[in-house]
Write an enzyme that holds these catalytic residues in place. Structure first.
Site, short mmCIF file in Angstrom:
data_model
loop_
_atom_site.label_atom_id
_atom_site.label_comp_id
_atom_site.label_asym_id
_atom_site.label_seq_id
_atom_site.Cartn_x
_atom_site.Cartn_y
_atom_site.Cartn_z
N HIS A 23 5.40 7.18 -1.08
CA HIS A 23 4.78 5.62 -0.60
C HIS A 23 3.90 5.60 0.28
CE1 HIS A 23 6.63 1.36 -1.08
NE2 HIS A 23 5.64 1.21 -0.59
N ASN A 81 -1.47 -1.28 -4.65
CA ASN A 81 -2.02 -2.76 -4.17
C ASN A 81 -3.19 -2.68 -3.59
OD1 ASN A 81 -0.77 -1.33 -2.18
ND2 ASN A 81 0.10 -3.23 -1.20
N ASP A 115 6.11 4.31 3.51
CA ASP A 115 5.60 2.87 3.46
C ASP A 115 4.31 2.59 4.27
OD1 ASP A 115 5.03 0.40 2.59
OD2 ASP A 115 6.91 -0.56 3.04
#
Lengths: 329, 440
Positions: free
Chosen positions: B61, B95, B305
């Site tokens: 991630h 994204n 993340d």
């Protein structure tokens, strides 16, 4: 984080003050209230100081009140209509504030639609003092101080004595009921802390959707029966429905809110003898308060507006006093 | 490649045991593992004494921001930050601007990844433009080697569309990953919902917003029979839902981010936007539950993340600031801290940072396509592709934002003492980090 005195400090939240700190502000405000009665309503206290009023959110009365207070203290006032300028052009809050501080200012009076903006700005400025003039749904400390000041005067006057030097004992055991949109209200958050610090007990009444999502740790009692609560309160604090924060969508209709929680003439008739009402303004007559109730002498809204100037003079004076130095950002 | 190097003096963390062994790497492969191993005279000797030597870490991630957000991070800078964190492979989230939702953008990022020192894999978007309206061309992306699909940044809100995405993914044999937050419940919230958010006057993102979506995804995956990976779980209840679903046979894996293992919502109380992230920092009770779940295997992997942002995205009011924080360069030390610090089991550390994520991202075997990559998360045996990381357990560096390799500075760990440090990283046979310094 409480400090005894506002002297030389930012005013970001009522939490920054303990009872003595609040009392000090009220006493200084009493003294500045005397200035209002003179023929020349101006003192040279802050001559040479620059106060910037930075309103990132629409406001009429708070802005005028602060700017009037600064001018009565002989400060120079920089009034920046930021809501319509650099922010719309994409400038970050930090850049806006740093730019303005570079012009040489001593205090920033900040209004912002986002909670916490004054605390962030206080971290970014080097030497200016930051006064929170309302941030989102978080705090509006000067409004709560004005409400305390106004109530103290009215309660003392009802007892036939002067409020000056009376301390906060008049609030001991006082039962204060706050009705309306607590969830979105910065005034309610500041009032709850200010009133309980002063010794009063606070209850809140609101439709279920307009209560904060979690009240754990808040020194308040939630009451469901508004009519019953109104009968027992010494002071009822009314709040505006904040349409700009979407509070309209939290109830089926404003009409229904008026029915369940509005201060109607019928409810006002049930108030205890000697009970008082406050409203931070602007009032929306016919929604949270019936028009005739707004004009009732028990409703202190006009005194609150008038007292805004001396209380804000006291806040500016104390925050800009140098007792704890000006370099400790 | 073409370099030969030997890691001397370390403790090798195999799948099921620790061993005081040297590791010899020649031409991209591990060619020797043993005590005081003989190395070619020109082999570069890297000191691994007092260190653990294990398979290079794999991040499931990573937000690399390229294309579109190069001011915050590029594939090159993100890969360098990853290598300093001990990673030999990372999975870039889709994204970006434009989103990685078609073969052309997949190819662009994979090609940029090839220019870095580590393996950069790509996760494709589940829906076109990550808009949640219609399926993205998953097959054309899968043909380039993409094995995981997600609209990360936001969950797929439409349950009917999510079901269809899972059915399509099952047919392709790829993994569906989801950012679990029901937007109708999370709303405009900017921190964990609770008494603290109420006091601060900030709208909350409730734990329920995550848990409702976790429950929905598990139910859909059970119905469809697709492989599901849940991104950055942040609540104790989410983990319970995963454990229950696994008992019923749902093919689900779950990751946790370092910040959800280390930090709590209390840090939001000064409105410091460095601590704004989605899902938000939760309570100490959640942190404790997540740590237990990571140790006992209920959670599969730590995934960073890593979310770089330029200053102007963070120097804003809390409600308006961009969510996300950096994580690649500190993940090892934070994971070790979450697993018990000095008492953390080294085998578990390498499971959650390397072997399990490598398996989830299907990076355990070599792949020769454009998205091709070497094999990661191995047992550190002769014949393995040489993806290794050497971690110093005694080092106690203090995080200095100005010294990060990431282009961004939004670390929430500034000034924090780290419980260990990455000393060397070997990726595809090359020493990309030596003594804590990036080599490329």
């Amino acid at each position: 984080m409480s400090v005894a005195s506002l002297s030389g400090q930012h005013l970001l939240s009522i939490e920054d003050l303990d009872a003595e700190g609040i009392e000090e502000i009220l006493e200084v405000a009493e003294a500045f209230g005397e200035v209002e009665k003179r023929s020349v309503r101006k003192v040279p206290t802050l001559k040479g100081k620059v106060v910037a009023s930075l309103f990132f959110e629409e406001s009429t009365r708070t802005r005028l009140s602060f700017e009037t207070a600064a001018k009565r203290l002989s400060a120079d006032v920089l009034s920046l209509a930021v809501a319509s300028s650099s922010v719309k052009k994409g400038e970050s809050l930090r850049d806006t504030v740093e730019t303005i501080e570079a012009m040489g200012i001593d205090a920033v009076v900040l209004r912002h639609s986002s909670a916490g903006a004054p605390e962030q700005v206080a971290r970014w400025v080097e030497r200016a003092r930051v006064i929170n003039a309302g941030d989102g749904s978080h705090q509006h400390p000067t409004q709560a101080l004005i409400d305390l000041f106004t109530l103290r005067q009215a309660l003392a006057s009802a007892q036939g004595r002067s409020s000056e030097g009376s301390g906060l004992s008049i609030f001991d055991g006082l039962e204060i009921l706050i009705i309306g949109d607590i969830r979105h209200s910065r005034v309610a958050r500041s009032q709850i802390q200010a009133y309980t610090t002063a010794g009063a007990t606070v209850s809140v009444a609101a439709p279920g959707t307009l209560l904060p999502t979690d009240l754990e740790g808040w020194p308040v009692k939630v009451v469901d029966d508004v009519d019953e609560a109104v009968r027992h309160a010494d002071v009822v604090s009314l709040l505006r429905m904040q349409e700009e924060r979407g509070s309209g969508s939290f109830v089926p209709s404003l009409h229904e809110f008026t029915m369940t929680h509005g201060m109607s003439e019928a409810r006002a008739a049930n108030l205890k003898p000697g009970a008082l009402m406050t409203h931070p303004g602007p009032m929306v007559r016919g929604i949270e308060i019936a028009s005739r109730v707004a004009d009732d002498p028990r409703c202190l809204v006009r005194q609150q507006v008038a007292n805004g100037v001396p209380v804000r003079m006291a806040v500016l004076f104390l925050a800009l006093s140098s007792s704890s130095g000006g370099e400790d950002g | 490649m073409a370099e030969s190097l030997v890691l001397r003096g370390g403790t090798v963390v195999h799948t099921d045991r620790l061993a005081r062994e040297d590791v010899l790497v020649v031409d991209g492969k591990i060619t020797g593992v043993g005590i005081d191993i003989e190395a070619p005279s020109d082999a570069r000797v890297l000191d691994a004494s007092d260190c653990l030597v294990g398979p290079g870490f794999v991040d499931l991630h990573t937000h690399l921001r390229e294309p579109g957000g190069e001011e915050a991070e590029t594939v090159a800078t993100g890969a360098r930050a990853a290598s300093l964190g001990g990673y030999s492979a990372i999975v870039a989230m889709p994204n970006t601007t434009p989103a990685i939702d078609c073969a052309a953008v997949v190819a662009q990022v994979l090609t940029l990844g090839r220019l870095t020192g580590i393996d950069v894999q790509v996760a494709g978007a589940l829906t076109r433009g990550r808009e949640g309206h219609s399926l993205a061309p998953m097959a054309e992306m899968a043909a380039l080697g993409v094995t995981m699909f997600t609209d990360d940044g936001m969950g797929v809100q439409d349950s009917g569309l999510m079901r269809r995405a899972m059915e399509y993914a099952r047919g392709l044999g790829v993994v569906v990953a989801d950012h679990c937050e029901d937007e109708a419940l999370a709303g405009t919230g900017s921190m964990n919902e609770g008494s603290l958010s109420a006091r601060l006057g900030l709208e909350g993102r409730s734990a329920l917003a995550e848990e409702v979506m976790v429950a929905r995804d598990l139910a859909l995956a059970e119905l469809v029979g697709c492989q599901l990976h849940l991104l950055h779980l942040s609540t104790g209840r989410s983990v319970e839902l995963v454990v229950d679903a696994r008992k019923r046979g749902v093919d689900v894996s779950a990751e946790v981010a370092p910040h959800h293992l280390i930090l709590t919502q209390d840090l939001c109380s000064t409105y410091d936007t460095l601590f704004k992230v989605h899902p938000p920092l939760r309570t100490q009770r959640d942190v404790d539950a997540l740590r237990l779940a990571l140790a006992d295997g209920s959670l599969d992997a730590v995934a960073t993340d890593h979310a770089p942002h330029p200053p102007q995205s963070k120097d804003r009011p809390f409600a308006d600031a961009a969510p996300g924080m950096l994580g690649l360069e500190q993940a090892f030390a934070l994971t070790r801290e979450a697993l018990g610090g000095a008492s953390a089991d080294p085998i578990r550390i390498f499971e959650v940072l390397s072997r399990r994520p490598a398996a989830i991202a299907r990076l355990r075997t070599h792949d020769a396509r454009l998205g091709g990559h070497s094999a990661h998360g191995g047992d550190v045996e002769v014949g393995d592709d040489a993806n290794l990381c050497v971690v110093d357990l005694d080092a106690r560096p203090i995080v200095d934002p100005e010294r990060l390799a990431s282009r961004a500075r939004n670390t929430p760990y500034a000034g924090r003492v780290m419980q260990g440090a990455v000393r060397h990283t070997i990726a595809r046979g090359d020493a990309v980090v030596i003594d804590g310094e990036a080599q490329r």
